[in-house]
Design an enzyme around this catalytic site. Structure first.
Site, PDB file in Angstrom:
ATOM      1  N   GLU A  50       0.809  -1.223   0.000  1.00  0.00           N
ATOM      2  CA  GLU A  50       0.000   0.000   0.000  1.00  0.00           C
ATOM      3  C   GLU A  50       0.843   1.275   0.000  1.00  0.00           C
ATOM      4  OE1 GLU A  50      -0.597  -2.604   1.931  1.00  0.00           O
ATOM      5  OE2 GLU A  50      -2.713  -3.149   1.777  1.00  0.00           O
ATOM      6  N   PHE A 112     -11.313  -6.975  13.891  1.00  0.00           N
ATOM      7  CA  PHE A 112     -10.251  -7.448  13.007  1.00  0.00           C
ATOM      8  C   PHE A 112      -9.922  -6.370  11.973  1.00  0.00           C
ATOM      9  CE2 PHE A 112      -9.035  -9.699   9.040  1.00  0.00           C
ATOM     10  CZ  PHE A 112      -7.783 -10.129   9.469  1.00  0.00           C
ATOM     11  N   GLN A 113      -8.660  -6.093  11.805  1.00  0.00           N
ATOM     12  CA  GLN A 113      -8.155  -5.063  10.877  1.00  0.00           C
ATOM     13  C   GLN A 113      -8.777  -3.688  11.145  1.00  0.00           C
ATOM     14  OE1 GLN A 113      -8.270  -6.673   6.809  1.00  0.00           O
ATOM     15  NE2 GLN A 113      -6.221  -7.498   7.167  1.00  0.00           N
ATOM     16  N   LYS A 162     -17.299  -0.355   6.132  1.00  0.00           N
ATOM     17  CA  LYS A 162     -17.798  -1.321   5.152  1.00  0.00           C
ATOM     18  C   LYS A 162     -19.316  -1.260   4.993  1.00  0.00           C
ATOM     19  CE  LYS A 162     -17.181  -6.024   3.563  1.00  0.00           C
ATOM     20  NZ  LYS A 162     -16.593  -7.349   3.811  1.00  0.00           N
ATOM     21  N   MET A 478      24.629   8.360   2.450  1.00  0.00           N
ATOM     22  CA  MET A 478      24.517   9.633   3.157  1.00  0.00           C
ATOM     23  C   MET A 478      24.786   9.436   4.650  1.00  0.00           C
ATOM     24  SD  MET A 478      24.243  12.776   2.590  1.00  0.00           S
ATOM     25  CE  MET A 478      23.310  13.368   1.182  1.00  0.00           C
TER      26      MET A 478
END
Lengths: 565, 155
Positions: A50, A112-113, A162, A478
């Site tokens: 993502e 969940f999630q 949802k 760097m």
């Protein structure tokens, strides 16, 4: 007719003229994906992580000026997107990020999630919304696009539970939206613009200092016209490169921590500074107290009032869109009987040319090792300076900024504010979608590229013929440079051991891979790679491990305290 | 500001993210139920206050920001103090409450609860004046402010 929330989301995106949605499906957005499947107004680009979806949407937005769109699921999908969102926020890039959320009844239940996306992203978005009622979906998406793309642009998150995507309502997409609490200023205050013009005409040692605001407001033409009309020296921040043609003699190069000697010295010693869409960042002016040892008057043009007088005191603040303000200034100067002080300017330019003659970007051209600067220079020649170039973060980013002379805006695409390693390749994907026919190159390091290397798979799926220029010095360069300069050569965890064979890795994804180890092979390899218009070519340049980026202003030091080669 | 869920946390988040200090913050809906009004008490140099004002204005939910301290204004805060009210304390607490124009709003044989309204410094002065041992509990609302005279903040 009544539509579901998911249908409405997809219809809204179509109404906004969205061409590409970069995303990754998951439980909370399955309804939306089902509608994505059924439509053909926009193309969905399936990434492999993502973070890359947001960077790709970001690269797309930077390359063509339109709002980028990403779609992610709840929980880990949302948190993976956060780095991309913060990256876009720091560089003021217009994005709309739609995230799924657990059903409204489950919010707060540690479902969940589940993650509080609105809470997590609050400090790194221009604005965000949690849509709790299907009736609000259309107007919220309209607002999101409006907010993202107007004023000082930025990312806007729309979090949709949802169940809201299942519920139905009548679909009406608002033609326009206005918000009483949001009215960005466009035109500069006429009195202030006049004062600025007078100050410009009185200047003896003027300097034009431009930033990302020039790119964002599409003001390159206005900037070029004004600068040439005045004959003033011009510099740019990392974010503003391409806003003024780099090959023009009035351009003194990039300024700041790794800016040119002439740009930094002119910035320090000018008597009138015209700051345009730039924000006096710590990487740009170094130590503000040192900056103010030499007095100068400052005109500051920015669309965001909070950028003005944040780090430095300003004599003439002008809040407004850079493009409009510059056009207005040019008009006033053309109409004025007074002209810039030519004799004073001539003396000033003599001084600047003297600084320029230090040739601060010189490097060892006879080395038997591949110098990273040389790779960029050759790449500039091979692409005739016309490529879209993205970069990751580190030494390679600075060399790209120093040695690739950008003459056009929106061609240099990098994470300047947040400094996000892993930005380059996914951003390049977005750029390639925005400009399918253009040459798109990603200049990267072996540290950065491994932070989103999985996107080679996306590139294969969508046949994106990127050219990946890996400056491989087997160090987090760097970090190593700072450790050499400031930490007594103690290279703590900056060595990159156990690197893959990048050429083979690229081949295993179905792309072309090259390994280049000798300076004399650099040009040929670049020519060969850039000639392969249809293929992604991954060029692994084995470069000098000890090379440093010069000039360098150590953190906390002043502009005239550069370390030179 | 817009009377939206999350608007308060945007303001509070801004102060913590940018390191500004909040002495107090009060918020409630106005007579127009789509709007909330917030009074923030903060401290800083002129430059810092200017940045705070600009940063607040930049928040999308914020409709208007006014620096009340720029001109005449009225500031009020409400405090409830529960004090010991036994023996010799009982008369003393009543007297102190009267002097500061407080009101005793709850009484038991051991305690008084005193309600006091005023500018923050007045409430501070009251607490200073009480014997520390007498104070059982305090709660303060934080200041609410309004401009004096014709100075009006309304959308």
């Amino acid at each position: 007719m009544e539509l579901t929330g998911a249908e409405i989301v997809v219809r809204c995106l179509a109404e906004e003229g969205v061409e590409f949605v970069f995303g990754y499906p998951g439980g909370a957005v399955l309804n939306i994906y089902d509608e994505v499947f059924k439509q053909n107004k926009f193309k969905h680009v399936l990434v492999r992580h993502e973070q890359a979806a947001v960077h790709a949407a970001d690269g797309y937005a930077r390359a063509n000026g339109r709002t980028g769109v990403a779609l992610v699921t709840s929980g880990p999908g949302a948190t993976n997107a956060v780095t991309g969102i913060a990256t876009a926020y720091m560089d003021s890039i217009p994005l709309v990020v739609i995230s799924g959320q657990v059903p409204t009844a489950a919010i707060g239940m540690d479902a969940f999630q589940e993650v509080d996306m609105v809470g997590i992203t609050r400090p790194c978005v221009k604005h965000n919304f949690l849509v709790k009622d299907v009736k609000d979906v259309a107007v919220t998406i309209k607002k999101a696009f409006y907010l993202a793309s107007t004023g000082r642009p930025g990312p806007v998150v729309v979090d949709i539970p949802k169940d809201v995507t299942q519920h139905k309502t009548e679909f009406v997409y608002p033609k326009k939206v206005s918000m009483r609490s949001y009215n960005p200023v466009i035109k500069g205050h006429p009195g202030q613009v006049k004062r600025a013009v007078q100050m410009i005409l009185d200047a003896k040692r003027p300097m034009i200092y431009t930033g990302g605001g020039v790119i964002l407001s599409n003001a390159s033409e206005e900037l070029t016209q004004l600068t040439r009309l005045l004959g003033f020296p011009c510099t740019s921040t990392l974010m503003g490169l391409g806003g003024y043609p780099a090959t023009d003699p009035l351009f003194t190069g990039m300024l700041g921590m790794h800016g040119t000697y002439e740009a930094n010295m002119a910035m320090q010693h000018c008597d009138v500074l015209i700051a345009i869409g730039a924000r006096f960042d710590d990487r740009v002016i170094g130590n503000p107290e040192h900056f103010f040892q030499d007095g100068r008057r400052i005109i500051h043009i920015d669309i965001d009032p909070t950028s003005i007088a944040k780090r430095v005191k300003v004599d003439v603040p002008i809040v407004g869109n850079v493009k409009d303000v510059l056009a207005e200034m040019t008009k006033l100067i053309q109409a004025s009987k007074e002209k810039p002080d030519r004799p004073a300017l001539k003396t000033w330019w003599t001084q600047i040319e003297l600084w320029r003659s230090r040739d601060c970007l010189k490097y060892d051209r006879d080395s038997s090792l591949i110098k990273p600067q040389y790779v960029i220079e050759k790449m500039y020649e091979v692409t005739r300076g016309e490529a879209y170039v993205t970069s990751d973060v580190g030494q390679h980013q600075m060399w790209a900024a120093q040695y690739y002379k950008f003459d056009q805006p929106r061609h240099w695409i990098n994470s300047g504010g947040l400094g996000t390693m892993g930005f380059g390749m996914p951003a390049a994907m977005g750029v390639q979608f925005a400009h399918p026919e253009a040459t798109v190159a990603c200049i990267t390091g072996e540290g950065s590229i491994q932070m989103n290397i999985q996107e080679l798979s996306t590139c294969k799926q969508f046949n994106l013929p990127l050219k990946i220029i890996l400056l491989n010095n087997r160090y987090l360069g760097m970090v190593r440079q700072w450790q050499e300069f400031f930490y007594g050569n103690r290279y703590a965890e900056s060595y990159m051991d156990a690197l893959p064979d990048f050429a083979k890795l690229s081949e295993s994804y179905g792309h072309v891979g090259m390994k280049i180890e000798k300076p004399e092979d650099v040009e040929g390899a670049l020519k060969e790679a850039f000639a392969m218009k249809e293929r992604l070519v991954f060029m692994n340049f084995i470069t000098d491990q000890a090379e440093n980026v010069y000039p360098m202003i150590p953190a906390g030091k002043g502009l005239s305290e550069m370390i030179l080669v | 500001m817009e009377n939206e869920a999350g608007a308060l946390s945007r303001v509070a988040g801004l102060f913590s993210a940018r390191g500004y200090n909040i002495e107090s913050l009060t918020v409630a809906p106005t007579e127009d139920e789509t709007l909330s009004r917030m009074t923030i008490v903060t401290r800083g140099s002129d430059d810092v206050i200017e940045q705070i004002t600009k940063q607040l204005n930049k928040l999308i939910d914020v409709v208007k920001v006014v620096d009340l301290s720029e001109a005449g204004h009225i500031e009020r805060e409400l405090m409830l103090v529960k004090v010991r009210a036994e023996g010799e304390w009982r008369e003393e607490m009543k007297r102190m409450s009267d002097i500061f124009r407080g009101r005793i709003v709850d009484v038991t044989d051991k305690t008084y609860t005193i309600e006091l309204t005023g500018a923050g410094y007045k409430l501070d002065a009251f607490l200073e004046a009480l014997d520390k041992g007498a104070i059982l509990e305090t709660v303060r609302t934080g200041a609410s402010g309004i401009g004096r005279g014709e100075r009006i903040l309304k959308i």
